[in-house]
Scaffold this motif. Structure first.
Motif, PDB file in Angstrom:
ATOM      1  N   SER A 307       0.845  -1.192   0.000  1.00  0.00           N
ATOM      2  CA  SER A 307       0.000   0.000   0.000  1.00  0.00           C
ATOM      3  C   SER A 307       0.875   1.233   0.000  1.00  0.00           C
ATOM      4  CB  SER A 307      -0.913   0.021   1.236  1.00  0.00           C
ATOM      5  OG  SER A 307      -0.143   0.249   2.411  1.00  0.00           O
ATOM      6  N   ALA A 308       0.307   2.321  -0.488  1.00  0.00           N
ATOM      7  CA  ALA A 308       1.033   3.591  -0.495  1.00  0.00           C
ATOM      8  C   ALA A 308       1.373   4.010   0.925  1.00  0.00           C
ATOM      9  CB  ALA A 308       0.187   4.663  -1.189  1.00  0.00           C
ATOM     10  N   ARG A 312       5.109   4.658   2.333  1.00  0.00           N
ATOM     11  CA  ARG A 312       5.339   6.027   2.814  1.00  0.00           C
ATOM     12  C   ARG A 312       5.874   6.017   4.242  1.00  0.00           C
ATOM     13  NH1 ARG A 312       3.441  11.284   1.843  1.00  0.00           N
ATOM     14  NH2 ARG A 312       3.469  12.554   3.729  1.00  0.00           N
ATOM     15  N   LEU A 360       9.006   1.611  -8.821  1.00  0.00           N
ATOM     16  CA  LEU A 360       8.988   2.158  -7.466  1.00  0.00           C
ATOM     17  C   LEU A 360      10.346   1.964  -6.792  1.00  0.00           C
ATOM     18  CD1 LEU A 360       7.640   3.279  -4.928  1.00  0.00           C
ATOM     19  CD2 LEU A 360       6.726   0.988  -4.481  1.00  0.00           C
ATOM     20  N   ASP A 479      -4.272   6.115  -1.623  1.00  0.00           N
ATOM     21  CA  ASP A 479      -3.857   5.168  -2.656  1.00  0.00           C
ATOM     22  C   ASP A 479      -2.569   5.581  -3.369  1.00  0.00           C
ATOM     23  OD1 ASP A 479      -6.070   3.467  -2.293  1.00  0.00           O
ATOM     24  OD2 ASP A 479      -7.320   4.771  -3.535  1.00  0.00           O
ATOM     25  N   VAL A 480      -2.057   6.757  -3.060  1.00  0.00           N
ATOM     26  CA  VAL A 480      -0.948   7.305  -3.846  1.00  0.00           C
ATOM     27  C   VAL A 480       0.271   7.567  -2.968  1.00  0.00           C
ATOM     28  CG1 VAL A 480      -0.202   9.258  -5.259  1.00  0.00           C
ATOM     29  CG2 VAL A 480      -2.503   8.318  -5.529  1.00  0.00           C
ATOM     30  N   LEU A 481       1.403   7.149  -3.463  1.00  0.00           N
ATOM     31  CA  LEU A 481       2.686   7.533  -2.881  1.00  0.00           C
ATOM     32  C   LEU A 481       3.323   8.530  -3.840  1.00  0.00           C
ATOM     33  CD1 LEU A 481       5.003   7.117  -0.781  1.00  0.00           C
ATOM     34  CD2 LEU A 481       5.907   5.395  -2.362  1.00  0.00           C
ATOM     35  N   PHE A 496       2.998   7.260  -7.560  1.00  0.00           N
ATOM     36  CA  PHE A 496       2.642   5.859  -7.764  1.00  0.00           C
ATOM     37  C   PHE A 496       1.231   5.606  -7.240  1.00  0.00           C
ATOM     38  CE2 PHE A 496       7.186   6.073  -7.844  1.00  0.00           C
ATOM     39  CZ  PHE A 496       7.556   5.144  -8.801  1.00  0.00           C
ATOM     40  N   ASN A 497       0.399   5.097  -8.129  1.00  0.00           N
ATOM     41  CA  ASN A 497      -0.987   4.807  -7.795  1.00  0.00           C
ATOM     42  C   ASN A 497      -1.132   3.315  -7.497  1.00  0.00           C
ATOM     43  OD1 ASN A 497      -3.758   4.538  -7.619  1.00  0.00           O
ATOM     44  ND2 ASN A 497      -4.150   4.980  -9.786  1.00  0.00           N
ATOM     45  N   PHE A 498      -1.332   2.969  -6.236  1.00  0.00           N
ATOM     46  CA  PHE A 498      -1.441   1.576  -5.823  1.00  0.00           C
ATOM     47  C   PHE A 498      -2.839   0.998  -6.048  1.00  0.00           C
ATOM     48  CE2 PHE A 498       2.396   2.870  -3.828  1.00  0.00           C
ATOM     49  CZ  PHE A 498       3.091   1.748  -3.402  1.00  0.00           C
ATOM     50  N   TYR A 538       2.117   4.822 -12.741  1.00  0.00           N
ATOM     51  CA  TYR A 538       2.981   5.811 -12.119  1.00  0.00           C
ATOM     52  C   TYR A 538       3.330   6.878 -13.148  1.00  0.00           C
ATOM     53  CZ  TYR A 538       6.386   2.707 -14.390  1.00  0.00           C
ATOM     54  OH  TYR A 538       7.061   1.927 -15.307  1.00  0.00           O
TER      55      TYR A 538
END
Length: 544
Positions: A307-308, A312, A360, A479-481, A496-498, A538
């Motif tokens: 997960s983001a 993170r 990633l 949802d995003v890192l 990055f969209n998980f 991404y």
């Protein structure tokens, strides 16, 4: 012998490719990989874009734990070849511009090692205190409550000495006594042996296990164990491991280790830290100050969480704790279920996960490690109990199936009977699904996972921000890192969209604009003051 020259800090931001020797390439037809086979396949590693090759153990060993039980630290086990084969591997790797990093298993030896054979013979011989021995309690029980990772108590009774000895892993892997200066000196001499042969660095197995509490105090239970909130397959996980590992005295040995490496040009070290929730703080302690390890890796990103938010938190915790230290990130290795299997959701596309993951990994601040087969998109192999070779899996089956599923042989040739790995019967079965991902097929396909890996690593080399730059995490939805890598006044945004849906990521500041960057698979677009990122996708762009 001096190492190849890329500067003494070549390790900072490098790409390390891990080889599990038994499963890489067999050159003799006995079904098990060897050093000559690895030498034959070095062009694959060089072409991928790796800077260094990490070799898992190849030393003399009874192989109770696949070589992590060493009986001679200064020789090659015959199943892998000879010292001459090792020297040839180093020479060819250096010719191709690859560094050689070897596994150094210092916390314990095999019970067949001459040091232990002598130590267990009596209480008054020259090596009597080279291992961790202790008297039983008055009722005959073990000295304390320490547990073995491989199951049961961490103490084994020896009928000759009439004492217990400590083993954090198998009973055939007795722990060396680092409180004895002679032990430290002897181990450092084995390190010097390989440095003199041209080795460029060391991966230190279980580096925080070296020193034990000299008073042998009991470990307390974890709070969640006391409250009944724990559900683990292995009872080892129920304790708070305050006294059987990560002792402060370990720091002084790491300084001695680093001082030895610094006698040689351009050498490096990477420690394996398994310390639960304290892992990143341990990395900080072990890599700060420039006088201990160069870098460490933990198991924070080697677990099932995908997960983001999790990534993170790992990055933020590292940046907050480590300061001047350095980390080596990895998603897979020889001890965990392959990440394509861990992270692909039901009905999901493993290939998409593989492509997303390497992008990633390449963008995180730190050095990175790739495990053999992940560049082909290998998932975890499903093996029958009768095929298992891993003592860990055999001990805990069926609740835990062990590590053999990530150790199956490489597949080089889709048409060859054993995938081009061997002419004999492979030591572990070769899954049919891996044959379809053979290296020869992917080398001819520009859209393959292998081609994507190579392209991502090449793009990483073209952007100093991704190798040496700082990192700043951005606010984004769950949802995003998203983060910015900065070096030399240049900024790259990495988002990055998980999730399995399109998302919008705000840009930094109202006046920010985005420039295109040649980064494989980077999708999405700028829309107003935000970035639109496709599902499990991404975007890498330059901020102006």
């Amino acid at each position: 012998m001096q190492a190849t020259s890329k500067g003494d800090d070549w390790w900072r931001g490098c790409v390390i490719y891990q080889v599990y020797p038994r499963s890489f390439q067999d050159s003799t037809g006995d079904g098990s990989g060897d050093l000559a086979g690895i030498t034959r396949r070095l062009p694959h590693i060089a072409a991928l874009g790796a800077d260094a090759l990490w070799l898992s153990p190849f030393f003399k060993s009874p192989m109770a734990d696949m070589g992590y039980d060493v009986s001679d630290y200064c020789d090659v086990d015959p199943m892998f070849g000879t010292l001459a084969d090792f020297d040839a591997l180093v020479a060819e790797a250096h010719r191709l511009g690859l560094k050689i990093v070897i596994d150094q298993v210092l916390s314990h030896s095999s019970d067949k090692h001459p040091w232990f054979v002598e130590s267990r013979a009596s209480r008054d011989n020259e090596k009597a205190d080279w291992y961790v021995w202790a008297d039983p309690k008055p009722d005959g029980n073990a000295p304390n409550n320490w547990m073995s990772i491989f199951g049961g108590p961490a103490w084994e009774w020896d009928s000759t000495r009439r004492q217990y000895y400590l083993h954090n892993f198998l009973a055939s892997q007795p722990d060396l006594n680092f409180h004895n200066p002679e032990v430290q000196e002897a181990l450092l001499e084995t390190v010097r042996f390989w440095l003199d042969r041209g080795v460029d660095g060391f991966r230190l197995d279980t580096v925080n296990f070296y020193v034990h509490d000299k008073w042998l105090r009991d470990n307390p239970p974890l709070e969640k164990s006391v409250s009944g909130e724990i559900d683990e397959k292995n009872p080892y996980e129920y304790q708070d491991h305050l006294f059987d590992k990560t002792r402060p005295e370990n720091i002084e040995f790491l300084k001695r280790f680093r001082a030895l490496l610094d006698e040689f040009d351009g050498r490096t070290s990477v420690g394996e830290v398994g310390d639960g929730e304290r892992s990143l703080q341990t990395v900080a302690n072990y890599t700060s100050g420039g006088d201990k390890l160069h870098m460490c890796y933990t198991f924070d990103l080697l677990g099932p969480k995908f997960s983001a938010g999790h990534v993170r938190k790992c990055v933020a915790d590292f940046e907050a704790a480590v300061a001047d230290g350095w980390v080596c990130w990895a998603f897979s290795n020889h001890d965990v279920i392959r990440h394509v299997t861990r992270w692909t959701r039901p009905g999901g596309d493993p290939g998409a996960v593989a492509r997303f993951s390497i992008a990633l990994l390449a963008c995180l601040r730190g050095s990175i490690c790739i495990y053999q087969g992940e560049e082909l998109g290998f998932g975890e192999a499903e093996l029958a109990f009768e095929d298992l070779r891993d003592p860990y899996g055999i001990r805990f089956w069926p609740g835990y199936k062990g590590r053999d599923g990530c150790r199956t042989p490489m597949v080089w040739d889709a048409q060859a009977e054993q995938g081009g790995f061997t002419d004999g019967k492979p030591w572990l079965p070769i899954p049919a699904e891996h044959r379809a991902l053979a290296a020869d097929r992917q080398q001819r396909d520009r859209a393959s996972i292998l081609s994507h890996y190579g392209a991502v690593l090449a793009a990483r080399r073209q952007h100093p921000e991704l190798i040496h730059g700082s990192i700043s995490l951005l606010e984004a939805n769950d949802d995003v890192l998203a983060f910015v890598r900065t070096a030399g006044g240049q900024r790259l945004i990495c988002a990055f969209n998980f999730s399995d849906r399109e998302v919008l990521v705000p840009l930094i500041g109202k006046d920010s604009s985005l420039g295109k960057v040649d980064f494989p698979g980077s999708g999405g677009e700028q829309r107003g003051d935000g970035l639109v990122i496709p599902p499990l996708g991404y975007l890498i762009g330059r901020l102006f």
